[in-house]
Design a protein around this motif. Structure first.
Motif, PDB file in Angstrom:
ATOM      1  N   PRO A   1       0.813  -1.228   0.000  1.00  0.00           N
ATOM      2  CA  PRO A   1       0.000   0.000   0.000  1.00  0.00           C
ATOM      3  C   PRO A   1       0.840   1.268   0.000  1.00  0.00           C
ATOM      4  O   PRO A   1       0.434   2.293  -0.552  1.00  0.00           O
ATOM      5  N   VAL A   2       2.013   1.220   0.639  1.00  0.00           N
ATOM      6  CA  VAL A   2       2.898   2.383   0.653  1.00  0.00           C
ATOM      7  C   VAL A   2       3.445   2.636  -0.750  1.00  0.00           C
ATOM      8  O   VAL A   2       3.465   3.772  -1.237  1.00  0.00           O
ATOM      9  N   LEU A   3       3.867   1.585  -1.414  1.00  0.00           N
ATOM     10  CA  LEU A   3       4.436   1.728  -2.754  1.00  0.00           C
ATOM     11  C   LEU A   3       3.393   2.175  -3.771  1.00  0.00           C
ATOM     12  O   LEU A   3       3.737   2.759  -4.803  1.00  0.00           O
ATOM     13  N   ASP A   4       2.124   1.918  -3.475  1.00  0.00           N
ATOM     14  CA  ASP A   4       1.047   2.297  -4.386  1.00  0.00           C
ATOM     15  C   ASP A   4       0.499   3.697  -4.113  1.00  0.00           C
ATOM     16  O   ASP A   4      -0.425   4.147  -4.800  1.00  0.00           O
ATOM     17  N   LEU A   5       1.063   4.408  -3.132  1.00  0.00           N
ATOM     18  CA  LEU A   5       0.605   5.772  -2.868  1.00  0.00           C
ATOM     19  C   LEU A   5       0.847   6.664  -4.085  1.00  0.00           C
ATOM     20  O   LEU A   5       1.874   6.526  -4.766  1.00  0.00           O
ATOM     21  N   PRO A   6      -0.055   7.594  -4.361  1.00  0.00           N
ATOM     22  CA  PRO A   6       0.189   8.528  -5.466  1.00  0.00           C
ATOM     23  C   PRO A   6       1.414   9.384  -5.167  1.00  0.00           C
ATOM     24  O   PRO A   6       1.763   9.621  -3.997  1.00  0.00           O
ATOM     25  N   VAL A   7       2.056   9.859  -6.211  1.00  0.00           N
ATOM     26  CA  VAL A   7       3.295  10.616  -6.061  1.00  0.00           C
ATOM     27  C   VAL A   7       3.121  11.819  -5.149  1.00  0.00           C
ATOM     28  O   VAL A   7       4.009  12.144  -4.353  1.00  0.00           O
ATOM     29  N   ASN A   8       1.979  12.472  -5.204  1.00  0.00           N
ATOM     30  CA  ASN A   8       1.788  13.685  -4.415  1.00  0.00           C
ATOM     31  C   ASN A   8       1.627  13.421  -2.912  1.00  0.00           C
ATOM     32  O   ASN A   8       1.528  14.354  -2.128  1.00  0.00           O
ATOM     33  N   GLN A   9       1.601  12.151  -2.503  1.00  0.00           N
ATOM     34  CA  GLN A   9       1.549  11.814  -1.084  1.00  0.00           C
ATOM     35  C   GLN A   9       2.874  11.240  -0.569  1.00  0.00           C
ATOM     36  O   GLN A   9       3.005  10.958   0.613  1.00  0.00           O
ATOM     37  N   ARG A  10       3.843  11.119  -1.435  1.00  0.00           N
ATOM     38  CA  ARG A  10       5.116  10.507  -1.031  1.00  0.00           C
ATOM     39  C   ARG A  10       6.025  11.572  -0.431  1.00  0.00           C
ATOM     40  O   ARG A  10       6.991  12.020  -1.051  1.00  0.00           O
ATOM     41  N   ASN A  11       5.716  11.988   0.792  1.00  0.00           N
ATOM     42  CA  ASN A  11       6.515  13.031   1.430  1.00  0.00           C
ATOM     43  C   ASN A  11       7.838  12.452   1.920  1.00  0.00           C
ATOM     44  O   ASN A  11       8.092  11.245   1.839  1.00  0.00           O
ATOM     45  N   ASN A  12       8.686  13.334   2.432  1.00  0.00           N
ATOM     46  CA  ASN A  12      10.036  12.918   2.795  1.00  0.00           C
ATOM     47  C   ASN A  12      10.039  11.839   3.874  1.00  0.00           C
ATOM     48  O   ASN A  12      10.818  10.886   3.810  1.00  0.00           O
ATOM     49  N   GLY A  13       9.165  11.969   4.873  1.00  0.00           N
ATOM     50  CA  GLY A  13       9.122  10.971   5.928  1.00  0.00           C
ATOM     51  C   GLY A  13       8.785   9.590   5.407  1.00  0.00           C
ATOM     52  O   GLY A  13       9.373   8.592   5.823  1.00  0.00           O
ATOM     53  N   ILE A  14       7.841   9.514   4.465  1.00  0.00           N
ATOM     54  CA  ILE A  14       7.442   8.225   3.901  1.00  0.00           C
ATOM     55  C   ILE A  14       8.566   7.651   3.048  1.00  0.00           C
ATOM     56  O   ILE A  14       8.860   6.446   3.107  1.00  0.00           O
ATOM     57  N   VAL A  15       9.222   8.498   2.266  1.00  0.00           N
ATOM     58  CA  VAL A  15      10.336   8.026   1.428  1.00  0.00           C
ATOM     59  C   VAL A  15      11.458   7.469   2.299  1.00  0.00           C
ATOM     60  O   VAL A  15      12.040   6.420   1.994  1.00  0.00           O
ATOM     61  N   VAL A  16      11.761   8.148   3.396  1.00  0.00           N
ATOM     62  CA  VAL A  16      12.809   7.674   4.306  1.00  0.00           C
ATOM     63  C   VAL A  16      12.412   6.349   4.950  1.00  0.00           C
ATOM     64  O   VAL A  16      13.224   5.429   5.074  1.00  0.00           O
ATOM     65  N   SER A  17      11.146   6.224   5.358  1.00  0.00           N
ATOM     66  CA  SER A  17      10.684   4.971   5.963  1.00  0.00           C
ATOM     67  C   SER A  17      10.750   3.820   4.971  1.00  0.00           C
ATOM     68  O   SER A  17      11.144   2.703   5.324  1.00  0.00           O
ATOM     69  N   ALA A  18      10.362   4.080   3.725  1.00  0.00           N
ATOM     70  CA  ALA A  18      10.451   3.040   2.693  1.00  0.00           C
ATOM     71  C   ALA A  18      11.907   2.654   2.444  1.00  0.00           C
ATOM     72  O   ALA A  18      12.217   1.472   2.210  1.00  0.00           O
ATOM     73  N   ALA A  19      12.810   3.634   2.525  1.00  0.00           N
ATOM     74  CA  ALA A  19      14.227   3.337   2.318  1.00  0.00           C
ATOM     75  C   ALA A  19      14.772   2.413   3.396  1.00  0.00           C
ATOM     76  O   ALA A  19      15.666   1.601   3.134  1.00  0.00           O
TER      77      ALA A  19
END
Length: 211
Positions: free
Chosen positions: A156-174
């Motif tokens: 579900p995180v990877l399927d988020l639209p681009v406009n919701q992929r804020n820095n905190g989420i990108v770091v958590s996914a990393a």
């Protein structure tokens, strides 16, 4: 400067000031029948910045207060923990995954945290909190050696639209991506595909507000 689990937990609970910390410390000390052991501000600062460990009775209070051994509390946590910081049940999971833990109990707790953050009708709901809980759920699966469970948890995180992929989420996914590179699971085709997908996750992302 070393960032310990102790400091991380205090930051998460907003106990980073001497006064706020004492307000939490004193009742636990009283419950244990210990008096006159409240740390001075200089001592608290030394604990907070990992320059000194508590001694004797103060250790008993911190273990009771925070739920971890002194060795665990003074273990270093990675700077990537500055992703999406969460509260409630997921705060416990967050602390555990920072120590590289994963088992059936923790996976169940992480799943519960995801459910708690899934109510979009709540006035406190935020997609960033939900995504952080989902990344932690994936990490508990990975640390338990369950690649398929991790893939399902982070989808579900990877399927988020681009406009919701804020820095905190990108770091958590990393953080999940790095965990996918460790151990024998890293050689699996699913792990390789997920690493590649997460590597491109923040591409083209604008400067976005936190969720």
């Amino acid at each position: 400067m070393v960032r310990t689990l102790f400091r991380y937990l205090l930051d998460e609970r907003e106990w980073r000031t001497h006064g706020a910390f004492l307000a939490a410390f004193a009742p636990v000390a009283h419950q244990l029948g210990l008096t006159g052991i409240e740390p001075a501000s200089t001592t608290f600062e030394a604990w907070y910045y990992g320059k000194r460990r508590p001694q004797r009775d103060a250790r008993r209070v911190l273990v009771e207060m925070l739920g971890y051994s002194i060795d665990q509390l003074w273990a270093e946590v990675p700077e990537e923990a500055h992703g999406v910081l969460v509260v409630g049940a997921s705060a416990t999971v967050e602390a555990e995954v920072l120590l590289g833990r994963g088992d059936d109990r923790l996976s169940a707790e992480a799943a519960r945290a995801v459910r708690e953050f899934s109510d979009s009708g709540s006035v406190h709901w935020a997609f960033g909190d939900l995504a952080g809980a989902q990344c932690n759920h994936a990490l508990t699966h990975l640390y338990a050696g369950e690649l398929e469970g991790a893939a399902a948890a982070i989808r579900p995180v990877l399927d988020l639209p681009v406009n919701q992929r804020n820095n905190g989420i990108v770091v958590s996914a990393a953080r999940v991506r790095r965990a996918l590179s460790k151990g024998t699971l890293g050689d699996a085709a699913v792990a390789r595909e997920l690493r590649e997908e997460i590597a491109q996750y923040g591409s083209g992302r604008l400067a976005l507000p936190r969720g």
